[in-house]
Write an enzyme that holds these catalytic residues in place. Structure first.
Site, PDB file in Angstrom:
ATOM      1  N   GLY A 122       0.797  -1.231   0.000  1.00 41.63           N
ATOM      2  CA  GLY A 122       0.000   0.000   0.000  1.00 41.63           C
ATOM      3  C   GLY A 122       0.827   1.277   0.000  1.00 41.63           C
ATOM      4  O   GLY A 122       0.276   2.368   0.097  1.00 41.63           O
ATOM      5  N   ASP A 158       4.359  -1.585 -13.977  1.00 43.87           N
ATOM      6  CA  ASP A 158       4.946  -2.184 -12.775  1.00 43.87           C
ATOM      7  C   ASP A 158       5.585  -3.530 -13.095  1.00 43.87           C
ATOM      8  O   ASP A 158       6.726  -3.808 -12.705  1.00 43.87           O
ATOM      9  CB  ASP A 158       3.883  -2.361 -11.686  1.00 43.87           C
ATOM     10  CG  ASP A 158       3.252  -1.045 -11.288  1.00 43.87           C
ATOM     11  OD1 ASP A 158       3.822   0.007 -11.622  1.00 43.87           O
ATOM     12  OD2 ASP A 158       2.186  -1.061 -10.645  1.00 43.87           O
ATOM     13  N   GLY A 192       2.534   2.345  -2.492  1.00 41.55           N
ATOM     14  CA  GLY A 192       2.707   2.817  -3.868  1.00 41.55           C
ATOM     15  C   GLY A 192       4.026   2.338  -4.451  1.00 41.55           C
ATOM     16  O   GLY A 192       4.540   2.920  -5.405  1.00 41.55           O
TER      17      GLY A 192
HETATM   18  C1  GLA Z   1      -0.545   1.790 -10.463  1.00 41.28           C
HETATM   19  C2  GLA Z   1      -0.713   0.829 -11.634  1.00 41.28           C
HETATM   20  C3  GLA Z   1       0.242   1.203 -12.776  1.00 41.28           C
HETATM   21  C4  GLA Z   1       0.127   2.680 -13.128  1.00 41.28           C
HETATM   22  C5  GLA Z   1       0.222   3.535 -11.871  1.00 41.28           C
HETATM   23  C6  GLA Z   1      -0.005   4.998 -12.168  1.00 41.28           C
HETATM   24  O1  GLA Z   1       0.707   1.623  -9.891  1.00 41.28           O
HETATM   25  O2  GLA Z   1      -0.441  -0.492 -11.231  1.00 41.28           O
HETATM   26  O3  GLA Z   1      -0.034   0.392 -13.893  1.00 41.28           O
HETATM   27  O4  GLA Z   1      -1.042   2.948 -13.841  1.00 41.28           O
HETATM   28  O5  GLA Z   1      -0.710   3.132 -10.883  1.00 41.28           O
HETATM   29  O6  GLA Z   1       0.988   5.486 -12.991  1.00 41.28           O
END
Ligand code: GLA
Length: 385
Positions: free
Chosen positions: A130, A180, A132
């Site tokens: 969580g 990601d 980010g």
């Molecule tokens: C999340 C999603 C990614 C991307 C980001 C925003 O991390 O998993 O694919 O869209 O948000 O950039």
């Protein structure tokens, strides 16, 4: 840097090996790890065919395995009692089991050499959930790489990323972009990955030695992101359809006026952010850290005002960091509505950040944040166990 616990390195692999032995009574024979990630710039453009520039970071998720007699069993060792699951048991979308099932099924479906024998698998992670920093992609890709190895699938990192991306969409029910999984699977130490999500083209960009990257994890875990993310994505798809383009990120900014008013700020963010990624990457290549920092500050403003995925804690941390001496720029990173800020600083600038941010943040919001340096690290890899 000092102060807050710095989740660099960690011992997920050691913990996974120990947990495996105590859960299944045998030593694992195979191991793989995959890192968390921080996106430097190019936010909320991956699902719009835009360009992104993430790095992998030092914290990793580890997955270890041994052959099993019967059904494949997975032990998520950080979850204690809730961490046990066997294939065949329920895996509702969004549960950690749904991520595991998705990766198992998607890797099983890849072009084959070996048979898909049952395995006992144990996972441990040092990537905070969580924050980010993409704990989910680290989970998927470490598991996926291990399975590909165990079952003799020969895959490129991009194939592995695509399989994990399908797992997240089709099994976990999360409509994320490809950023990601791509960086977690394929990052190169010392480099950021300039990824064109429209074409899949990848260019590794060295991170200059004098650029220090610092994360401020606000500790805010808003579930709002889960409902707002698909809404933003759907709005961008509507905008692209109206403009008659496949990739909204590559649409002409002068066309924005053709969109209904509610879609204009979203399109404005996506199109301008794609341009900022390219600008940032060329500043990085030319050693212009001040220029790169300006692009980061603009990115944050656009995410806050046009795309509206920020929150008070992210805004506070980004603007506080950006105002400090020796700091070039700061912005929220990842999906938003909480999570982390990424800061680009000089070495002395980075040293001053924990003291300048942590106590004042806690006074302002009543809970602590974590401030730690990250370095561009290697993507997923097999490990000796
Ligand atoms: C999340 C999603 C990614 C991307 C980001 C925003 O991390 O998993 O694919 O869209 O948000 O950039």
């Amino acid at each position: 840097m000092g102060q807050s616990a710095a989740p660099n390195g960690g011992d997920a692999l050691v913990r996974a090996v120990r947990a495996h032995l105590s859960r299944f009574g045998v030593k694992p024979t195979l191991g793989a790890t995959a890192p968390g990630r921080v996106n430097l710039i190019g936010e909320h453009v991956d699902y719009c065919g835009g360009r992104v520039l993430p790095i992998a970071i030092g914290v990793r998720t580890a997955c270890v395995a041994s052959p099993a007699a019967d059904a494949t069993r997975v032990f998520a060792s950080d979850l204690g009692q809730r961490g046990g699951w066997s294939v065949g048991e329920p895996a509702p979308p969004g549960s950690w089991q749904s991520y595991a099932l998705g990766v198992l099924e998607e890797v099983r479906g890849l072009p084959t050499r070996g048979a898909c024998g049952p395995l006992d698998l144990t996972i441990a992670s040092d990537v905070p959930i969580g924050a980010g920093l993409s704990s989910s992609a680290a989970f998927e890709v470490s598991l996926g790489l291990l399975l590909a190895r165990a079952w003799g699938r020969e895959v490129s990192f991009a194939d592995l990323a695509a399989a994990c991306h399908r797992a997240e969409h089709d099994y976990a029910g999360v409509p994320c972009g490809i950023m990601d999984q791509m960086v977690v699977a394929g990052a190169v130490a010392g480099h950021a990955m300039l990824l064109d999500c429209g074409t899949g083209e990848v260019r590794m960009t060295p991170v200059p030695k004098d650029a220090v990257l610092v994360v401020v994890d606000t500790g805010v875990r808003h579930r709002l992101g889960e409902s707002e993310y698909p809404k933003r994505r759907a709005a961008c798809e509507r905008a692209a359809a109206i403009l008659g383009v496949r990739a909204l990120a590559r649409a002409d900014a002068s066309e924005i006026g053709r969109l209904p008013e509610d879609l204009r700020p979203f399109a404005r963010h996506v199109i301008s952010e794609d341009g900022r990624t390219v600008r940032f990457a060329s500043c990085l290549a030319g050693g212009d850290l001040a220029g790169a920092g300006r692009a980061m500050n603009e990115s944050h403003e656009s995410l806050r005002d046009d795309y509206r995925v920020s929150c008070a804690e992210l805004d506070w941390a980004a603007s506080r960091a950006a105002s400090m001496p020796g700091v070039f720029g700061a912005r929220m990173t990842g999906g938003g509505f909480g999570g982390s800020v990424i800061v680009l600083a000089t070495h002395p600038g980075a040293q001053g950040l924990p003291g300048a941010i942590s106590p004042a943040f806690e006074r302002e919001f009543g809970h602590p944040c974590r401030v730690f340096e990250v370095t561009a690290s290697e993507g997923a890899r097999l490990e000796k166990v």
